[in-house]
Design a protein around this motif. Structure first.
Motif, short mmCIF file in Angstrom:
data_model
loop_
_atom_site.label_atom_id
_atom_site.label_comp_id
_atom_site.label_asym_id
_atom_site.label_seq_id
_atom_site.Cartn_x
_atom_site.Cartn_y
_atom_site.Cartn_z
N PRO A 1 -7.08 25.11 11.85
CA PRO A 1 -5.70 25.02 12.37
C PRO A 1 -4.92 26.31 12.18
O PRO A 1 -3.94 26.55 12.88
CB PRO A 1 -5.08 23.88 11.55
CG PRO A 1 -6.24 23.04 11.11
CD PRO A 1 -7.38 24.00 10.93
N GLN A 2 -5.33 27.16 11.23
CA GLN A 2 -4.61 28.41 10.99
C GLN A 2 -5.13 29.58 11.83
O GLN A 2 -4.58 30.68 11.77
CB GLN A 2 -4.71 28.79 9.50
CG GLN A 2 -3.69 28.10 8.60
CD GLN A 2 -4.04 26.65 8.35
OE1 GLN A 2 -5.19 26.29 8.19
NE2 GLN A 2 -3.02 25.79 8.34
N SER B 1 -9.44 20.22 9.71
CA SER B 1 -8.34 20.73 8.88
C SER B 1 -8.91 21.90 8.11
O SER B 1 -10.11 22.12 8.13
CB SER B 1 -7.82 19.67 7.91
OG SER B 1 -8.83 19.31 7.00
N SER C 1 -2.86 13.83 11.33
CA SER C 1 -1.43 14.10 11.55
C SER C 1 -1.17 14.59 12.98
O SER C 1 -2.08 15.02 13.68
CB SER C 1 -0.95 15.16 10.56
OG SER C 1 -1.59 16.39 10.84
N ASP C 2 0.11 14.54 13.39
CA ASP C 2 0.50 15.03 14.72
C ASP C 2 0.19 16.52 14.86
O ASP C 2 -0.20 16.99 15.92
CB ASP C 2 2.02 14.83 14.93
CG ASP C 2 2.37 13.36 15.06
OD1 ASP C 2 1.43 12.55 15.23
OD2 ASP C 2 3.56 13.03 14.98
N GLU C 3 0.40 17.24 13.72
CA GLU C 3 0.14 18.67 13.75
C GLU C 3 -1.28 18.98 14.17
O GLU C 3 -1.55 19.95 14.87
CB GLU C 3 0.35 19.28 12.35
CG GLU C 3 1.78 19.56 12.01
CD GLU C 3 1.95 19.87 10.53
OE1 GLU C 3 0.99 20.38 9.91
OE2 GLU C 3 3.04 19.59 10.01
N GLU D 1 -1.70 18.61 17.80
CA GLU D 1 -1.13 19.77 18.49
C GLU D 1 -2.08 20.96 18.44
O GLU D 1 -2.18 21.75 19.40
CB GLU D 1 0.21 20.17 17.85
CG GLU D 1 1.35 19.24 18.22
CD GLU D 1 2.55 19.40 17.29
OE1 GLU D 1 2.67 20.47 16.65
OE2 GLU D 1 3.34 18.44 17.19
N TYR D 2 -2.77 21.10 17.30
CA TYR D 2 -3.72 22.21 17.15
C TYR D 2 -4.90 22.05 18.13
O TYR D 2 -5.29 23.00 18.81
CB TYR D 2 -4.16 22.30 15.69
CG TYR D 2 -5.58 22.64 15.36
CD1 TYR D 2 -6.12 23.91 15.63
CD2 TYR D 2 -6.40 21.70 14.72
CE1 TYR D 2 -7.43 24.23 15.27
CE2 TYR D 2 -7.70 22.00 14.37
CZ TYR D 2 -8.22 23.27 14.65
OH TYR D 2 -9.50 23.55 14.29
N ARG E 1 -3.67 22.96 21.44
CA ARG E 1 -3.48 24.42 21.53
C ARG E 1 -4.81 25.10 21.87
O ARG E 1 -4.87 25.97 22.74
CB ARG E 1 -2.94 24.95 20.19
CG ARG E 1 -2.89 26.46 20.07
CD ARG E 1 -2.08 26.91 18.85
NE ARG E 1 -2.73 26.67 17.57
CZ ARG E 1 -3.55 27.54 16.97
NH1 ARG E 1 -3.83 28.69 17.54
NH2 ARG E 1 -4.09 27.26 15.79
#
Lengths: 393, 257
Positions: free
Chosen positions: B153-154, B176, B187-189, B192-193, B196
């Motif tokens: 994700p980063q 993750s 999670s929602d994040e 989103e990743y 993306r």
């Protein structure tokens, strides 16, 4: 000859950043920002202030007269053992904690072997009010109980590393795993000149204060900043890098690094990496490490927990390969005798790690005017248990 | 085109990959497990070559690696065992492990031995992108091996594009930033990743790994990607069972059905 790191993070064939993608953003952030941050006036001011008023620098350069008489040379001890927390490790943790703050990190992790780096990290975390988690091999927790208590007293959480040999290498693995799982808010304070670029360079920069001061003190005391010999012990190699740093380009100064031979270089119980190691990858950098033919890391052994590491930092690997530094092997017994000798002749009880450098004096011949500087990287209080058992005190 | 690339030509979703460590739970298990997994319906396999200091792995795969080393597993022995691979297994196979054993074997020798054994790709999480591109890429390409990189994700968009450009198998999307064997981040994040990454229109298929352990997590991953990889959950299952081979069909069925 160029002994410094290049723009890609390599010292000759060694260095780089052999890390899983999960660590990449943190390492990249550090690489892109640390030089800029430590060049800022406010960083410099705080770093210098803390080194002076908190750590107690400059550390003395002491002419050991009785030792000098015995060996027939002028022997100076760089007294890193007199630093707050009792070793050179704190030079690096002070630098990295200010850096971590500027990077906006809220949580600090570190690995420790003898516990000196763990204590030095717990110390600066207490100073700054930051959360501190220390990974320490289960075996080391047992043999360095007083340091574990010191870390806890200063509010650190000490987590035993129970994988592999349960010593420094495994504590380092666990700290890296923690960082993988906490990629945003955490800074990893590596305690030696090991790990992925930019750690080896950054840690040696913070430790280079040792040789910077030494040169000034030599001029004050002898009128010449070029000694004949400079000696230090090497596990990962942070005190040695600090001690050698400003002498690297002085090609007439002979640099000698003492590795731990344990029970003997070929006994199967040794940490003499430069002799027993081969090129490979350990903890994120290309370096020399002790390993099997299949590339499995070999468990090292030394009576001193701080030298009990299967590799050396990538800059040491380079300095070894290009023969700028001579790497020698000192057994447990030789180091223990050197500890006793310094205690009896100068009233200084050294850390067993540092005594590996002292023990090399026995194997050298000097001219009367030779100037020898030895990095006394730490004090022996933490080793009293080992001394009591070994010498039946 | 290697078997992995052929698979992705044919199959676009619900692709299931299983990771296991060579030489675990016993030294002779490697090919038997691969065979049983193909029969049970796995789409492709990742065979781990063990390393003493597996930085990116959680306790389950750390343990399987340590046991495998104690059992005597080495890269040399693994390549001997893999001589039988293509008489018994037809699905794509990747080797997964850390840089140091591969470097000691010699990367050119490693790539050749892998190709000779019928291996289709390699995943080495701690082999840096730059070193791969500058030093090793030719050996991989010459031997028809797909090198697979991880994305977290980063990871920045720019870097994902670079990884996509250097990849010719799939992109290994981490669920993750974590070591292996944790539970799935939902999670929602994270959603989103995934979006993306998809919005960058990578040319390589996306396969999600880390935290995929059962039907729920497998299905969730497949909402976003072409497939998913199960590692620790499978290694744990075969490690706990005496007659470990007989548990494999049920393990796969539970994820698929």
């Amino acid at each position: 000859m160029n002994y410094r790191v290049n723009e890609n993070g390599y010292y000759g064939d060694f260095g780089g950043a052999y890390i899983p993608e999960m660590l990449y953003p943190n390492i990249e952030q550090l690489k892109n920002q640390y030089l800029n941050i430590i060049a800022q006036p406010d960083f410099k001011a705080e770093f210098e202030d803390l080194l002076k008023n908190y750590v107690g620098r400059p550390s003395p350069l002491f002419l050991a007269k009785r030792l000098s008489e015995k060996y027939g040379a002028k022997i100076y001890l760089k007294r890193e053992d007199l630093n707050h927390t009792g070793a050179h490790k704190v030079n690096n943790t002070v630098g990295q904690i200010i850096l971590a703050e500027k990077l906006g990190k809220k949580r600090i992790i570190a690995e420790t072997g003898a516990g000196q780096h763990g204590v030095a990290t717990a110390t600066v975390c207490a100073l700054k009010g930051l959360e501190c988690v220390i990974y320490m091999g289960e075996v080391d927790i047992e043999r360095q109980a007083p340091n574990v208590a010191r870390m806890k007293m200063m509010g650190a959480t000490v987590i035993p590393a129970t994988s592999g040999s349960k010593t420094l290498k495994d504590a380092t693995n666990e700290a890296m795993r923690d960082w993988i799982n906490n990629p945003v808010d955490t800074h990893y304070i590596i305690g030696s000149v090991v790990g992925p670029h930019p750690y080896p360079e950054m840690v040696s920069l913070f430790q280079s204060i040792i040789s910077k001061e030494t040169k000034q003190q030599l001029i004050e005391q002898t009128g010449n900043d070029q000694p004949d010999y400079v000696l230090a012990c090497v596990g990962g190699g942070s005190n040695a890098m600090g001690m050698f740093y400003h002498f690297l380009d002085d090609e007439n100064v002979k640099l000698i690094a003492a590795e731990a031979a344990g029970l003997g270089v070929n006994s199967g119980h040794s940490a003499a990496t430069s002799v027993l190691g081969k090129e490979g990858v350990l903890h994120g950098s290309r370096t020399i490490l002790m390993q099997t033919e299949d590339g499995q890391v070999v468990e090292p052994y030394s009576i001193s927990a701080g030298l009990d590491y299967p590799g050396i930092g990538p800059q040491h690997a380079h300095l070894h390969k290009v023969k700028r530094v001579e790497y020698v092997s000192i057994t447990d017994d030789e180091a223990m005798q050197a500890s006793l000798l310094l205690s009896k002749m100068e009233g200084i009880i050294p850390a067993i790690e540092s005594a590996h450098a002292l023990a090399q004096l026995e194997k050298m011949t000097f001219k009367p005017d030779d100037v020898v500087v030895i990095c006394l990287s730490g004090r022996g209080d933490k080793d009293l248990d080992t001394f009591m058992k070994y010498f039946k005190l | 085109m290697n078997r992995l690339q052929q698979l992705f030509e044919k199959k676009k979703n619900n692709i299931l990959s299983i990771y296991f460590t060579a030489g675990y739970p016993e030294i002779g298990a490697t090919i038997k497990i691969a065979e049983a997994l193909e029969k049970a319906g796995a789409d492709f396999l990742e065979i781990g070559f063990p390393y003493s200091d597996p930085l990116a792995d959680g306790p389950v795969i750390q343990n399987s690696s340590q046991v495998a080393i104690e059992n005597g597993m080495t890269l040399k022995l693994l390549f001997q065992q893999l001589k039988d691979l293509r008489t018994r297994v037809t699905i794509p196979v990747l080797l997964m492990g850390y840089a140091n054993p591969m470097i000691q074997y010699g990367v050119a020798n490693f790539c050749k031995a892998a190709a000779d054994a019928g291996v289709d790709g390699v995943i080495v999480p701690d082999l840096p992108l730059n070193e791969y591109e500058e030093i090793y890429q030719d050996d991989f390409i010459k031997n028809g091996l797909s090198n697979v990189f991880l994305v977290t994700p980063q990871t920045s968009n720019e870097r994902i594009k670079k990884i996509d450009e250097l990849s010719n198998g799939f992109i290994y999307l981490l669920s993750s930033s974590s070591t292996t064997g944790k539970s799935l981040n939902v999670s929602d994040e994270i959603g989103e990743y995934y979006e993306r990454v998809k919005s960058l229109n990578p040319k390589n298929p996306l396969i999600i790994g880390f935290g995929i352990s059962d039907k729920n997590s497998f299905m969730r991953a497949n909402q976003y990607a072409n497939g998913a990889i199960v590692g620790s959950a499978f290694v744990k299952t075969i490690g706990n069972a005496k007659d470990y081979l007989s548990h494999i069909p049920q393990f796969i069925r539970k994820i698929r059905d």
